[in-house]
Design an enzyme around this catalytic site. Structure first.
Site, PDB file in Angstrom:
ATOM      1  N   PHE A  90      -4.128  -5.510   5.766  1.00 32.71           N
ATOM      2  CA  PHE A  90      -5.370  -6.218   5.421  1.00 32.71           C
ATOM      3  C   PHE A  90      -5.164  -7.303   4.378  1.00 32.71           C
ATOM      4  CE2 PHE A  90      -6.012  -4.052   1.371  1.00 32.71           C
ATOM      5  CZ  PHE A  90      -5.276  -2.884   1.543  1.00 32.71           C
ATOM      6  N   TYR A 149      10.360  -3.052 -27.686  1.00 31.79           N
ATOM      7  CA  TYR A 149      10.789  -2.555 -26.382  1.00 31.79           C
ATOM      8  C   TYR A 149      10.404  -1.102 -26.190  1.00 31.79           C
ATOM      9  CZ  TYR A 149      13.245  -1.826 -22.079  1.00 31.79           C
ATOM     10  OH  TYR A 149      13.505  -1.550 -20.761  1.00 31.79           O
ATOM     11  N   ASP A 206      -7.355  11.302  -8.425  1.00 30.81           N
ATOM     12  CA  ASP A 206      -7.327   9.848  -8.524  1.00 30.81           C
ATOM     13  C   ASP A 206      -8.486   9.491  -9.444  1.00 30.81           C
ATOM     14  OD1 ASP A 206      -7.598   7.142  -8.332  1.00 30.81           O
ATOM     15  OD2 ASP A 206      -7.183   7.040  -6.187  1.00 30.81           O
ATOM     16  N   PHE A 210      -7.025   6.680   0.440  1.00 27.35           N
ATOM     17  CA  PHE A 210      -7.069   5.341  -0.144  1.00 27.35           C
ATOM     18  C   PHE A 210      -5.775   4.646   0.281  1.00 27.35           C
ATOM     19  CE2 PHE A 210      -6.411   1.992  -3.224  1.00 27.35           C
ATOM     20  CZ  PHE A 210      -7.606   1.320  -3.066  1.00 27.35           C
ATOM     21  N   THR A 211      -5.873   3.346   0.522  1.00 26.38           N
ATOM     22  CA  THR A 211      -4.764   2.602   1.141  1.00 26.38           C
ATOM     23  C   THR A 211      -3.417   2.838   0.457  1.00 26.38           C
ATOM     24  OG1 THR A 211      -5.452   0.717  -0.189  1.00 26.38           O
ATOM     25  CG2 THR A 211      -6.249   0.800   2.087  1.00 26.38           C
ATOM     26  N   ARG A 228     -13.391  -3.402   5.062  1.00 27.26           N
ATOM     27  CA  ARG A 228     -12.917  -2.029   4.930  1.00 27.26           C
ATOM     28  C   ARG A 228     -13.248  -1.360   6.262  1.00 27.26           C
ATOM     29  NH1 ARG A 228      -8.921  -2.144   1.974  1.00 27.26           N
ATOM     30  NH2 ARG A 228      -9.027  -1.730  -0.246  1.00 27.26           N
ATOM     31  N   LYS A 278      -9.929  -0.722 -12.919  1.00 23.11           N
ATOM     32  CA  LYS A 278     -11.288  -0.408 -12.471  1.00 23.11           C
ATOM     33  C   LYS A 278     -12.098   0.060 -13.683  1.00 23.11           C
ATOM     34  CE  LYS A 278      -8.975  -0.978  -8.651  1.00 23.11           C
ATOM     35  NZ  LYS A 278      -8.617   0.044  -7.709  1.00 23.11           N
TER      36      LYS A 278
END
Ligand SMILES: *Cc1c(COP(=O)(O)O)cnc(C)c1O
Length: 461
Positions: free
Chosen positions: A452, A75, A218, A127-128, A385, A261
């Site tokens: 979207f 844990y 980011d 970015f969304t 997009r 990514k």
């Protein structure tokens, strides 16, 4: 005779395969109607070549799979957490690491920690999920990217750059104390996977430091950005991607990361920082929203796969092949006269729907329809997009009209072969030949957040 050019090939070979199914046109028509002309709502079993996203769709290496078997599912204090922490320190250079279930988990934490209601967060394009978390924390977002980024025909090499004049005048207008941080995307997903240059990043760092404004990177695609700096920026050609990545990160205070990514895993992310105060706040909050600070919503095995992925992601051969596949597809489309965003970005080819379907207005959702037609034509799944992704202004409810109306063909890492990319190019070309016959769409269902993902449409006429 000596050849001038020696082709590169992927620095891996295939050990396990997943069969693909080709559907008929009738089956695909039925499937897209059931999905409300939204490719996000298709069943993946109905898709032939899936270029919806490169998020969590990478093929893991045999090393990563072996790492999955070494999960320490305690844990707290899992060995795998410490491997992850070491890998982040080595390749990203931050002192503290907090795992999160994926990138938006990290965005949520940093937004809650640094933003107070009424703040303004500038960024090199939105970015969304990043912008939504900033807005939910009470900030408004301000786009400070260079104008070239909004022009799909501009071939500027660093369309991810910050327009320093825009940033400077924003600071003068609202005051530095209302700007908790600047978000720097590297590369910029919504601009077409476009990189920011090191020189620009350094200038942003200097300007913000003068006003005591933090920089939050980011870092989701920062390895791809590092590759473009190596390929395009003076003075970096001989440097390793790994050393460029470290330099990028050195110009920021903290980073949000979607491991789905660059880091070659199917799930995972982290928040990393140098500042002990932010770390302590994040440690407190992560328990509420993700899990203990040594697992953050991930299994031990997922952290191990991500730690190994970090080492694999920064190899020059890997990243050359990754970006090389994207360029291979893009070059074919350019030669066929298909309107795409230039220069070719790091993770995807973006079809310019405004020029592909010039007979449609933006209110008729040209990119949404183009993505649906790619599926109908060849079983290829891409994503919109454009106006659908841009959503509405949270204060006025008004529809946003982004300059870019794009369809993203995203290349998963280490998954498809050149032949798959050939088929993709052929399908796009066939569609281009019959583009005049493609009608627009109307929206029949609109979700409140990130519409979207789940919006539904039907064809006009
Ligand atoms: C995917 C992505 C995110 C969000 O990460 P998730 O893992 O999907 O939550 C943030 N920023 C960029 C640039 C991304 O590509």
């Amino acid at each position: 005779m000596e050849r001038k050019k020696r082709s590169w090939a992927e620095p891996y070979k295939i050990k396990m395969v997943e069969p693909l199914v080709m559907t008929t046109r009738e089956q695909r028509l039925r499937a897209i109607e059931e999905a409300g002309y939204n490719t996000f709502l298709l069943r993946s079993a109905d898709v032939y070549i899936d270029l919806l996203t490169d998020s969590g769709t990478s093929a893991m290496s045999d090393r990563q799979w072996a790492g999955m078997m070494m999960g320490d599912e305690a844990y707290s204090g899992s060995e795998n957490f410490y491997h992850l922490e070491e890998a982040v320190r080595e390749h990203y250079g931050y002192t503290y690491v907090i795992p999160t279930h994926q990138g938006r988990g990290a965005e949520h934490l940093i937004s809650k920690i640094l933003i107070k209601p009424g703040d303004v967060v500038p960024g090199n394009m939105y970015f969304t999920t990043t912008r939504l978390h900033q807005e939910l924390a009470g900030a408004s977002f301000e786009d400070i990217i260079v104008d070239e980024a909004h022009d799909p025909t501009s071939t500027f090499a660093f369309k991810g750059n910050v327009d320093l004049t825009k940033l400077q005048s924003l600071i003068e207008r609202v005051g530095a104390d209302r700007i908790p941080y600047v978000t720097i995307g590297a590369t910029v997903n919504m601009a077409g996977g476009q990189p920011i240059s090191m020189a620009n990043l350094r200038a942003v760092r200097e300007l913000t430091a003068a006003h005591k404004i933090r920089v939050v990177l980011d870092a989701t695609r920062a390895v791809e950005n590092a590759w473009f700096i190596k390929a395009r920026e003076e003075g970096y050609a001989e440097r390793s991607v790994a050393s460029i990545l470290l330099e990028i990160c050195s110009l920021s205070d903290a980073a949000t990361m979607s491991g789905k990514k660059d880091l070659l895993v199917n799930i995972g992310g982290f928040l990393a920082m140098r500042d002990e105060w932010i770390y302590n706040e994040a440690r407190t909050l992560v328990v509420v929203y993700e899990g203990m600070h040594t697992y953050g919503g991930l299994a031990g095995r997922d952290m191990e796969a991500m730690a190994i992925g970090i080492h694999e992601a920064v190899q020059d051969d890997h990243i050359r092949a990754r970006v090389g596949q994207v360029e291979y597809l893009g070059d074919q489309l350019i030669q066929a006269g298909i309107p795409i965003v230039l220069p070719i970005g790091g993770h995807a080819i973006y079809l310019d729907a405004k020029r592909f379907l010039p007979h449609l207005t933006q209110d008729q959702f040209p990119a949404q329809m183009l993505a649906a037609q790619l599926y109908i034509e060849g079983g290829i799944r891409a994503m919109e997009r454009g106006i659908v992704s841009a959503g509405r202004d949270p204060n006025t409810g008004a529809q946003r009209y982004p300059k870019l109306e794009l369809v993203r063909l995203t290349i998963p890492r280490r998954v498809y072969t050149q032949a798959h990319l050939d088929v993709t190019a052929e399908v796009v070309m066939d569609l281009f030949d019959r583009r005049d016959s493609i009608p627009g769409l109307e929206m029949t269902y609109e979700p409140r957040y990130l519409r979207f993902f789940q919006a539904r449409f039907s064809p006009l006429q």
